[in-house]
Every structure is written in structure tokens, then in C-alpha cells.
Enzyme design. Sequence first.
Site, PDB file in Angstrom:
ATOM      1  CG  ASP A 350      -6.532  -5.363  -3.809  1.00 20.88           C
ATOM      2  OD1 ASP A 350      -6.188  -3.624  -3.226  1.00 20.88           O
ATOM      3  OD2 ASP A 350      -6.051  -5.878  -4.136  1.00 20.88           O
ATOM      4  CD  GLU A 387      -3.993  -0.331  -4.402  1.00 22.12           C
ATOM      5  OE1 GLU A 387      -4.999   0.033  -2.825  1.00 22.12           O
ATOM      6  OE2 GLU A 387      -4.347  -1.884  -3.898  1.00 22.12           O
TER       7      GLU A 387
END
Length: 712
Positions: A350, A387
Site C-alpha cells: 500500500d 501501489e
Amino acid sequence: MPRPPTARLLPGKPYPLGAHWDGLGINFAVFSANASCMDLCLFSPNGRKELARLSMPDCTDEIWHGYLPHAGPGTVYGYRAYGPWEPQHGHRFNPHKLLLDPYARKLTGPLRWSDAMFGYRFQSPRADLTQDRRDSAPMMPKAVVVDPSFHWGDDRPPDVPWESTVIYEAHVRGLTMLRNDLLPHVRGTFEALGDPAVIEHLHKLGITTIELLPVHAFLQDRFLVERGLRNYWGYSTLAYFAPEPAYMSSGDLMEFKIAVRRLHAAGIEVILDVVYNHTCEGNELGPTVCWRGLDNASYYRLMPGDERYYINDTGCGNTLNLSHPRVLQMVMDSLRYWVQCFHIDGFRFDLGSTLGREGSGGFDPGAGFFDAILQDPVLSRVKLISEPWDLGPGGYQLGSHPPGFAEWNDKFRDNVRRFWRGDAGQRGELAARLTGSADLFDRRHRKPWASINFVTSHDGFTLADLVSYASKHNEANGEDNRDGTDDNASANWSPEGTIEGPTDDIDILSVRARVARAMMATLLLAQGTPMITAGDEWLRSQRGNNNAYCQDNELSWLDWEATRSRDDQAMMACVQRLLALRARLATFAERQFVHGRRDPAPGLADIAWFDVDGQPLSSEQWSYPEGRTLALRRASRGDDGLVHVTLMMCNAGAQDAEFVLPEPKLAWTKLFDSSDPLAPEGPVQAAAQCVPAHALVLLLAATPPWPKETPQ
């Protein structure tokens, strides 16, 4: 704070960090560079009563350590750290606050919100500058010492090649909460994840890899609890080594290991979505549960010149300081733990750009985090996905991560949505996205698989909502519909855009389903690694909510009964068929980027583009903003010695289009038509092919074998 008289700890060892049972006792080791002393607190099995408070007898190289003889698995514990309370200098030590071990393998007891959970006096006019002296232990979850042994038998990683990988992004709880064939206490747990019915569903679709939203133990944020909502997605990490307790039906760590074992036996990989960019403690006004109380100045990146405040590149209040060797060690140890103890096959990071920020604050593909992973003999061999953005300066870094990492490709998402919505000026970019986004990734010997292609993810509209709503509808989140992005590149496909969401109008429903299938076909037939969001295979809706992070209810859970409708069955058949074609044809398993520089067969370049007239597009046609048709021919030599030639024809217009088949003349077979996904394969007799409005058609021609490729 006085310590009750009790037995003393032996010195123990500073390594390994965490609490480790050796058969005779437990060694405790915890890092803090700035603490003046450290207490180990022991609790009753239910965590409600503090039984003893033992001073850690030694500190070596900033690691506090002690050994507790005769203790074993099941021991419940926490820490209290002593040191300066100087927020303006980055120090927030408060021995009145019980702290989780950053290496806790298992948690017991819920976190119960109270003002005592904060290191500062919550209602003080001096905000976070006044120390709070209430004991937080009654409200805190505690760590539990575990025995990590498990009989894995002959378990081996499926080791699916990247070029054959198909990712299914799912939520452990939401995946099975509405499975009526499971016992109520099993639904939404790791045990349900490994259920044969779930695995059979993945197999039928053609999924090779399941990617789970965060399973690390996470915090139920106070502002959500006060609204009667819950942190559903789990991007608020409380413990980097402990599974989320709510996902264990019996509280036994073996549940997750058994699920992984069963998925591996079925040939399915397991990837975890992990959050090492920030923690659940938030900014200077957040609670003190672990890292802040142990050594705030080491664990977090603080504002230069005013260390009371946190650098917030994540948008979540704080940023972990991966420039610090002990913080980086914690992350690396956590990753290795999940691979070695749970046999996890990879990770999706993330806000990966944050992990590449070092002392200067700028993103660096050569940052210590990336270097540490890529040289690691364990972690360098699993799948690594980033990401590639955050909220910090220069945070958008798509295509800039080092070789070895794949990246979520939001440019693919946005372009595919806009092309099939009928937006102008999308044709040229679609060509780049269909071929692995070579403009972004074809450097440093990276491969097409580095582009993780997706049209939807957990964050945003589902596929059904993408074609049913022109605007977000997040009122259920309690933020007056202000949260979530306003730019969704969506449409409701009703006359004048007047009908949002459900409708009985057959014509509107037909167009919506057709556009959805066209987008799914584009995703699954593009070069790169496709990722499907769980439930999109049967057009699951979230009623227009594009930020369902706090919706732990039927809005987010997968409705397995919905698979019975006609459109849902057509979408299921569409996905199954497309993934079977992807696995069958060499053109969809290319290991290299294609640029039209090779001829796998005479007169057939590895890639070529055409308009509806069967002629290559001119530069003027490429730049024509109203172009909504595109044909892509690919040629690749398969393992069978044949050159597989496919022709993909896309028509994003509102009217049917007649595509002239390009030279040379080949014996074509229609494999797939997104407007009629149940139609059987069949020969193409004419020199032209009708592609219905809002549809994608795929043809195949298998040519005789040639001895070698011909360079252009």
C-alpha cells in the site's frame, strides 16, 4: 509509577526481537533507542488482570531484553516504556500507557476506546503537550506468546509464472459472510477462505492468485466507532506480525495456515496487501498503543525543526521512518515471517511510493527498502507489487519502481473506463495500455507483467456501479458524500443520464451489461497482469458507494445468491471464457514487450494496428479524437510450434461497426464476442466482421509452423 515486588527476569538475549519460547522459557526483546528503562507486564490469560511488572534487566545496542524461565506459549504480556515526555523534541514516553510489542504474533482482547488511550490529557487546552496519567491497560489488547510450529507436509509454493498470473482481489470477511452453505461462526474467517466451495469458484473462473486486503491486526478507529461504523478494509495496522483476530473463528493461528495449505494444494497463490507506510496511531493527536510510546522519534518521520508534528505523506497522520535501521528491520522481519511461517507467496505494498522515501523525503527507486528486499534470499523470490503513489511531494511514481516489482497501473484503469464510455481522444492511449504499457515499463529489462492491469479495485466503484452510476453515492459513510473521488469515468447509460442505479428498463440494463463485459474483456485480453475485483465476475453492486472502507455489512459483502440472474451468469461465462482463452493462446503469455519489430511468420509482425477499413492507422487517424474503433493483431509462436495470430476488434461507439479483416488473408475463427459471451466459436466466412456497439470481438488464426522468426 511503583512496581510490585516479584521475581526478576534473567538477562536473556537481544536477538531475535519479539517474544520467543525455547522450550524452557521465553526471551523478550524490544527496541527503543531513547527509553531510560522498560517494564515487561504479565497478564492473566484473558488479559484483564496485570499479574506482574518486571524490569527489563539489560539493554544491548538499543535492544531491551530479558528471559522469563518456565514461561511458555499462551503467556499474555505488554510493555511500559520510561523516558522523557518532550513532544516538541519528538519524545512521547508515558509509562502509564500499556504498549503492544511491535513483534506480537497474536493478540487477545479488544481495544476499548477511552480518553485513557491517549498519551496526552485529551481535553487539555495545551492539546498534546500535557501528559495523561491514567492507566490504559484495561482498554488495551495484549500480546500472546505463540508456538509457531505447524505440519506443512509437502506444501510448496504454486510458483505461478508472472506471465500466467491472474489476480483476484478479495476481502477475507466480505468474501464469505453471505455464504449460506457455511456455519455462521465460520463465515468471514480464514477457515472459510479455505473452504472447498470457495476454492472451486476460483478454479472455475481460472484464477491463479488471490490477493487479500490487509489481514494484519488493525484498529477500529474511534471516529468510526462513534458513528456506528467499522474499519472494514483494514488499512490501519495495529500489529505487523499478528493476524486480525476477527478473521479467526477459533482464535487459532493454524486456521490461516490451513487455508493457505488448501489453496496451495489447489495451485492457487496467496498474496497479502500490506501497510508499512503508516500505523494506526495517527498524528500527534492520535492514541498511544505501540510505536509512539516505545520510541516515537525513531519509528516515525517527524517535521524538521518542530518534532512535535509528523510528516504525513500517507494522508493517514504519520509516516513510518524506514530510514531507521531498526524500523526497516521490523518491516523486513515481518515480511519474512509471513513467507516463512504462513507460506505467503507475495505482497502488494500500500502507498509504495512512501516506502521509497528516505532522508531527503523524495522518492528513490534505490532506497534502502527496495535494496533490502531485492537482495533478500527469501523476499526477492516472491511476487512483489507496489501501489506506486502517495500524497507526498512527487508521490506519483508509476513506472519508476525498480525491476523485480510490479505496479498497479491506474492509467490502464482510467483509459479503459474512458474509452468504453465513449470519451474522445482515447484510442492512442488504449493501444499503449493493451500492450503492457511499454511506454511506462519497458526499461531496465522489465517485463510486461510489471503492469498490474485493473479496471476496478476495492477502492472505487465496482464494475456494476461503474456502468450504473454517473456520480458517487457515499451518504452511508456519514461524511455528507464528501469522501471518495469525484472523478470515476463512469456513466449510468440512461437517456440524458437521468437514471442512477437500479432500473427495470431492459434497454438500459442491456447496454450496461454490454459495456461492463467489454471492459472486462479488455482487461483480460491485454498484455500485462490482470487483476479482477471479487464480485465483478457477477456484477456485484455497492449501490454507488465508491469508498466503502467503513461498510462492514451487506453493502460490501459478496452476495453469492446474485449469481443466479441472467446478466450475472453472462458475466460469469464471459470471465471463464476469457481466462480460458488467455491460458490457451501464446499471444496472451508474451514474456517480452512487442513493438512490431519481429515477424513470427512471413508477412505477420508481432503486433499491428488497424482501423475499420483493414488498413494500418496513419498518424492522422491515431490523433483523430473521435476515433472509437480499434483493431489489434498480434502474432506469437506457441509451444506447439504454431504461430498464433489473434485479431481483437474494439467498438466503443453507439452503432455497430463493420471491420474489414486486414491482409494477409487467413482462415479466421471467431473465439469471443462480448455482446454475446455464450455464443460458440465458429469460422468467419466473410472478408469483414460486424462488431456490435459497445463490444469487443476476438478472432484467431493458427498458421502453419515456420522454422524461425523473420526480423523486420
